[in-house]
Design a protein around this motif. Structure first.
Motif, PDB file in Angstrom:
ATOM      1  N   LYS A 129       0.837  -1.203   0.000  1.00  0.00           N
ATOM      2  CA  LYS A 129       0.000   0.000   0.000  1.00  0.00           C
ATOM      3  C   LYS A 129       0.874   1.257   0.000  1.00  0.00           C
ATOM      4  CE  LYS A 129      -3.794  -2.466   0.568  1.00  0.00           C
ATOM      5  NZ  LYS A 129      -4.805  -2.609  -0.501  1.00  0.00           N
ATOM      6  N   LYS A 130       0.504   2.206  -0.847  1.00  0.00           N
ATOM      7  CA  LYS A 130       1.232   3.490  -0.896  1.00  0.00           C
ATOM      8  C   LYS A 130       0.681   4.427   0.167  1.00  0.00           C
ATOM      9  CE  LYS A 130       0.190   3.686  -5.277  1.00  0.00           C
ATOM     10  NZ  LYS A 130      -0.087   2.272  -5.544  1.00  0.00           N
ATOM     11  N   GLN A 131       1.571   5.226   0.738  1.00  0.00           N
ATOM     12  CA  GLN A 131       1.187   6.166   1.780  1.00  0.00           C
ATOM     13  C   GLN A 131       0.386   7.328   1.185  1.00  0.00           C
ATOM     14  OE1 GLN A 131       1.997   5.552   5.004  1.00  0.00           O
ATOM     15  NE2 GLN A 131       0.811   7.297   5.693  1.00  0.00           N
ATOM     16  N   ILE A 132      -0.738   7.636   1.798  1.00  0.00           N
ATOM     17  CA  ILE A 132      -1.526   8.793   1.357  1.00  0.00           C
ATOM     18  C   ILE A 132      -0.815  10.067   1.828  1.00  0.00           C
ATOM     19  CG2 ILE A 132      -3.780   9.926   1.427  1.00  0.00           C
ATOM     20  CD1 ILE A 132      -3.782   7.159   0.123  1.00  0.00           C
ATOM     21  N   PRO A 133      -0.528  11.013   0.926  1.00  0.00           N
ATOM     22  CA  PRO A 133       0.166  12.247   1.339  1.00  0.00           C
ATOM     23  C   PRO A 133      -0.602  12.969   2.449  1.00  0.00           C
ATOM     24  CG  PRO A 133       0.055  12.113  -1.052  1.00  0.00           C
ATOM     25  CD  PRO A 133      -0.812  11.001  -0.524  1.00  0.00           C
ATOM     26  N   LYS A 134       0.150  13.498   3.383  1.00  0.00           N
ATOM     27  CA  LYS A 134      -0.482  14.181   4.515  1.00  0.00           C
ATOM     28  C   LYS A 134      -1.074  15.515   4.094  1.00  0.00           C
ATOM     29  CE  LYS A 134       0.411  15.010   9.419  1.00  0.00           C
ATOM     30  NZ  LYS A 134       1.440  14.987  10.486  1.00  0.00           N
ATOM     31  N   TYR A 135      -0.397  16.191   3.179  1.00  0.00           N
ATOM     32  CA  TYR A 135      -0.869  17.505   2.731  1.00  0.00           C
ATOM     33  C   TYR A 135      -0.880  17.566   1.200  1.00  0.00           C
ATOM     34  CZ  TYR A 135       0.303  18.541   7.573  1.00  0.00           C
ATOM     35  OH  TYR A 135       0.390  18.521   8.929  1.00  0.00           O
ATOM     36  N   PRO A 136      -1.824  16.869   0.563  1.00  0.00           N
ATOM     37  CA  PRO A 136      -1.883  16.919  -0.899  1.00  0.00           C
ATOM     38  C   PRO A 136      -2.326  18.298  -1.390  1.00  0.00           C
ATOM     39  CG  PRO A 136      -3.818  15.818  -0.028  1.00  0.00           C
ATOM     40  CD  PRO A 136      -2.915  16.055   1.147  1.00  0.00           C
ATOM     41  N   LYS A 137      -1.869  18.657  -2.586  1.00  0.00           N
ATOM     42  CA  LYS A 137      -2.269  19.930  -3.187  1.00  0.00           C
ATOM     43  C   LYS A 137      -3.343  19.734  -4.257  1.00  0.00           C
ATOM     44  CE  LYS A 137       2.264  22.075  -2.469  1.00  0.00           C
ATOM     45  NZ  LYS A 137       3.435  22.705  -3.137  1.00  0.00           N
ATOM     46  N   LYS A 138      -3.252  18.614  -4.991  1.00  0.00           N
ATOM     47  CA  LYS A 138      -4.202  18.375  -6.076  1.00  0.00           C
ATOM     48  C   LYS A 138      -4.755  16.962  -5.960  1.00  0.00           C
ATOM     49  CE  LYS A 138      -3.502  20.335  -9.961  1.00  0.00           C
ATOM     50  NZ  LYS A 138      -2.994  20.768 -11.293  1.00  0.00           N
ATOM     51  N   ILE A 139      -6.095  16.852  -5.967  1.00  0.00           N
ATOM     52  CA  ILE A 139      -6.783  15.564  -5.850  1.00  0.00           C
ATOM     53  C   ILE A 139      -7.634  15.347  -7.091  1.00  0.00           C
ATOM     54  CG2 ILE A 139      -8.480  14.225  -4.541  1.00  0.00           C
ATOM     55  CD1 ILE A 139      -7.575  15.677  -2.041  1.00  0.00           C
ATOM     56  N   ASN A 187      -5.309   5.000 -15.419  1.00  0.00           N
ATOM     57  CA  ASN A 187      -4.078   5.067 -16.191  1.00  0.00           C
ATOM     58  C   ASN A 187      -3.725   6.508 -16.544  1.00  0.00           C
ATOM     59  OD1 ASN A 187      -2.818   5.089 -19.202  1.00  0.00           O
ATOM     60  ND2 ASN A 187      -2.047   3.346 -18.028  1.00  0.00           N
ATOM     61  N   GLU A 188      -4.718   7.291 -16.964  1.00  0.00           N
ATOM     62  CA  GLU A 188      -4.485   8.689 -17.340  1.00  0.00           C
ATOM     63  C   GLU A 188      -3.986   9.513 -16.152  1.00  0.00           C
ATOM     64  OE1 GLU A 188      -8.069  10.209 -18.976  1.00  0.00           O
ATOM     65  OE2 GLU A 188      -8.242   8.620 -20.483  1.00  0.00           O
ATOM     66  N   LEU A 189      -4.691   9.401 -15.059  1.00  0.00           N
ATOM     67  CA  LEU A 189      -4.345  10.215 -13.885  1.00  0.00           C
ATOM     68  C   LEU A 189      -3.069   9.722 -13.213  1.00  0.00           C
ATOM     69  CD1 LEU A 189      -7.921  10.695 -12.398  1.00  0.00           C
ATOM     70  CD2 LEU A 189      -6.545  12.387 -13.617  1.00  0.00           C
ATOM     71  N   GLY A 190      -2.795   8.432 -13.329  1.00  0.00           N
ATOM     72  CA  GLY A 190      -1.570   7.894 -12.743  1.00  0.00           C
ATOM     73  C   GLY A 190      -0.326   8.439 -13.407  1.00  0.00           C
ATOM     74  N   ASN A 191      -0.451   8.892 -14.634  1.00  0.00           N
ATOM     75  CA  ASN A 191       0.688   9.464 -15.366  1.00  0.00           C
ATOM     76  C   ASN A 191       0.735  10.994 -15.279  1.00  0.00           C
ATOM     77  OD1 ASN A 191       1.724   6.968 -16.375  1.00  0.00           O
ATOM     78  ND2 ASN A 191       0.054   6.904 -17.875  1.00  0.00           N
ATOM     79  N   ASN A 192      -0.178  11.554 -14.528  1.00  0.00           N
ATOM     80  CA  ASN A 192      -0.205  13.004 -14.317  1.00  0.00           C
ATOM     81  C   ASN A 192       0.621  13.341 -13.081  1.00  0.00           C
ATOM     82  OD1 ASN A 192      -0.811  15.704 -13.785  1.00  0.00           O
ATOM     83  ND2 ASN A 192      -2.921  15.495 -14.537  1.00  0.00           N
ATOM     84  N   ARG A 193       1.760  13.972 -13.291  1.00  0.00           N
ATOM     85  CA  ARG A 193       2.676  14.239 -12.166  1.00  0.00           C
ATOM     86  C   ARG A 193       2.134  15.285 -11.199  1.00  0.00           C
ATOM     87  NH1 ARG A 193       8.696  14.390 -15.016  1.00  0.00           N
ATOM     88  NH2 ARG A 193       8.651  12.237 -15.830  1.00  0.00           N
ATOM     89  N   ASP A 194       1.135  16.044 -11.638  1.00  0.00           N
ATOM     90  CA  ASP A 194       0.594  17.080 -10.759  1.00  0.00           C
ATOM     91  C   ASP A 194      -0.401  16.524  -9.741  1.00  0.00           C
ATOM     92  OD1 ASP A 194       2.040  19.025 -12.069  1.00  0.00           O
ATOM     93  OD2 ASP A 194       0.446  19.429 -13.524  1.00  0.00           O
ATOM     94  N   VAL A 195      -0.883  15.306  -9.979  1.00  0.00           N
ATOM     95  CA  VAL A 195      -1.893  14.717  -9.091  1.00  0.00           C
ATOM     96  C   VAL A 195      -1.221  14.053  -7.903  1.00  0.00           C
ATOM     97  CG1 VAL A 195      -3.717  12.985  -8.904  1.00  0.00           C
ATOM     98  CG2 VAL A 195      -3.522  14.386 -10.964  1.00  0.00           C
ATOM     99  N   ASP A 196      -1.701  14.387  -6.701  1.00  0.00           N
ATOM    100  CA  ASP A 196      -1.142  13.808  -5.472  1.00  0.00           C
ATOM    101  C   ASP A 196      -1.947  12.613  -4.978  1.00  0.00           C
ATOM    102  OD1 ASP A 196       0.928  15.790  -5.158  1.00  0.00           O
ATOM    103  OD2 ASP A 196      -0.662  17.189  -4.617  1.00  0.00           O
ATOM    104  N   VAL A 197      -3.273  12.643  -5.170  1.00  0.00           N
ATOM    105  CA  VAL A 197      -4.149  11.565  -4.698  1.00  0.00           C
ATOM    106  C   VAL A 197      -5.269  11.381  -5.721  1.00  0.00           C
ATOM    107  CG1 VAL A 197      -5.704  10.757  -2.874  1.00  0.00           C
ATOM    108  CG2 VAL A 197      -3.682  12.084  -2.278  1.00  0.00           C
ATOM    109  N   ILE A 198      -5.673  10.112  -5.924  1.00  0.00           N
ATOM    110  CA  ILE A 198      -6.818   9.788  -6.780  1.00  0.00           C
ATOM    111  C   ILE A 198      -7.916   9.183  -5.915  1.00  0.00           C
ATOM    112  CG2 ILE A 198      -7.668   8.370  -8.680  1.00  0.00           C
ATOM    113  CD1 ILE A 198      -4.831   8.416  -9.843  1.00  0.00           C
TER     114      ILE A 198
END
Length: 397
Positions: A129-139, A187-198
């Motif tokens: 499991k990947k850690q959910i960012p504590k302070y994401p900027k873009k969801i 797949n699309e959002l996973g390749n978006n470097r600006d996205v912190d959480v989906i």
């Protein structure tokens, strides 16, 4: 009527029971559950009915532990079991050995099969499991653009976290094409470097409605996605493969929005606490350096040559003053002793005695006359007084 032809209630009930159990030992029945009770003992009691009839039913704990769904009132089910008679009440009932929901029994089997397969492949392991960012900027949100789930999540973000930048990737969430659309969205959002959480979300529904979220292709796309994913599919009692493989499972879309980011107020409070902690640490560091400075200053004052010279000078001045005082005091003592001695000596001086009215007689040879017969009558002698000498002649003895 002869009494010997009569059976007791118990005897008749026993015959009916034997008849039922010997002829209906393996029945398959379809019906709707009502009056469902899951007893504290673990046994399930309910009524199986259709439009015209109903049968009391029981599924004992040993048989219901492996059920893949939660029976409830109104659920259409397929049963396998045997007919028996509850002799105490004279009621016949079905003792259920197996039960599955109508129309979705096959789906449940497929669901269980896929779940076991993915579990063996490690897609559900906590270590992956990947850690959910504590302070994401873009969801990023993957859900239907017209569904209630989207509005629920937007309300949550608008109320709690207006600082978050949101991206909506509209997707089908029901139907044959939904699974592929969901997979493409991940797949699309996973390749978006600006996205912190989906966040993948949709409201509740039947197992058929939620079936696109049980796709093996979607599960593996989620597992391989580099961006942490939160799944908020269905209601609290709904579980999908998407929930299990996601990095975090939320029971509803609203709760998924809540757990994806802290509220603005909570973040401001954390910043305030951090500020206080920083100020406290800075003050501790300043106090520590001040203590070090004071300690070094004391050492410097002790080791400073000028301070040593000043100390020596002060000590020398003190010794000089002490010596001067001691010498002065000693001279005064000596002077006093001398004065006393002089006074005593003066009082013993013969001249002092003469000045008090006494006189000393001397022979002409200069010898003191101590006795009257020391000279003869007619001899001259000298009489010495305090004011001068007198010449005299002895006239008689």
């Amino acid at each position: 009527m002869r009494s010997k032809n009569f059976s007791t209630v118990t005897e008749l009930t026993s015959k009916i029971k034997d008849l039922l159990e010997n002829n209906f030992f393996n029945v398959f029945v379809k019906g709707e559950i009502s009056n469902f009770i899951h007893h504290g003992s673990g046994h399930m009691y309910f009524t199986l009915k259709d439009r015209n009839s109903e049968i009391k039913s029981v599924m004992f704990r040993g048989s219901n532990q492996d059920l893949n769904f939660q029976p409830a009132n109104g659920v259409e089910v397929f049963l396998q079991g045997k007919i028996s008679l509850y002799e105490a009440r004279g009621q016949y009932q079905i003792i259920v050995s197996e039960m599955k929901p109508e129309g979705i029994g096959d789906l449940f089997q497929e669901f269980e099969k896929l779940k076991k397969k993915l579990h063996r492949e490690g897609l559900f392991d906590v270590k992956n499991k990947k850690q959910i960012p504590k302070y994401p900027k873009k969801i990023a949100l993957i859900t239907s653009s017209t569904g209630a789930a989207l509005q629920d999540m937007l309300n949550i973000f608008n109320r709690r976290s207006k600082h978050i930048d949101l991206i909506l990737r509209p997707s089908l969430v029901q139907g044959e094409r939904a699974s592929a659309d969901l997979k493409d969205a991940v797949n699309e959002l996973g390749n978006n470097r600006d996205v912190d959480v989906i966040v993948i979300a949709r409201g509740g529904g039947s197992i058929e409605d939620l079936w696109p979220f049980n796709s093996e292709g979607l599960a593996k796309e989620i597992f391989n996605c580099k961006v942490p994913i939160i799944s908020g599919v269905g209601h609290e009692t709904d579980f999908t493969i998407c929930d299990m493989v996601a990095d975090l499972r939320a029971p509803t879309p609203s709760s998924a929005a809540e757990v994806s980011v802290k509220s603005t107020l909570d973040i401001l409070n954390e910043i305030k606490q951090i500020e206080l902690k920083i100020l406290h640490n800075i003050q501790n560091i300043i106090n520590k350096y001040w203590q070090t400075f004071d300690s070094l200053n004391v050492k410097y004052e002790k080791l400073n040559p000028m301070n040593k010279i000043i100390t020596k000078i002060e000590k020398n001045q003190f010794l000089r003053k002490s010596l001067s005082t001691h010498v002065t005091n000693r001279l005064n003592e000596i002077k006093l002793e001398f004065d006393i001695f002089h006074k005593n000596l003066y009082s013993l001086n013969p001249k002092s005695i003469l000045l008090r009215g006494y006189s000393i007689a001397y022979e002409s040879s200069g010898k003191i006359i101590k006795k009257s017969d020391q000279i003869d009558v007619g001899d001259q002698f000298l009489l010495k007084t305090g004011n001068g000498d007198l010449k005299a002649v002895k006239q008689s003895n």
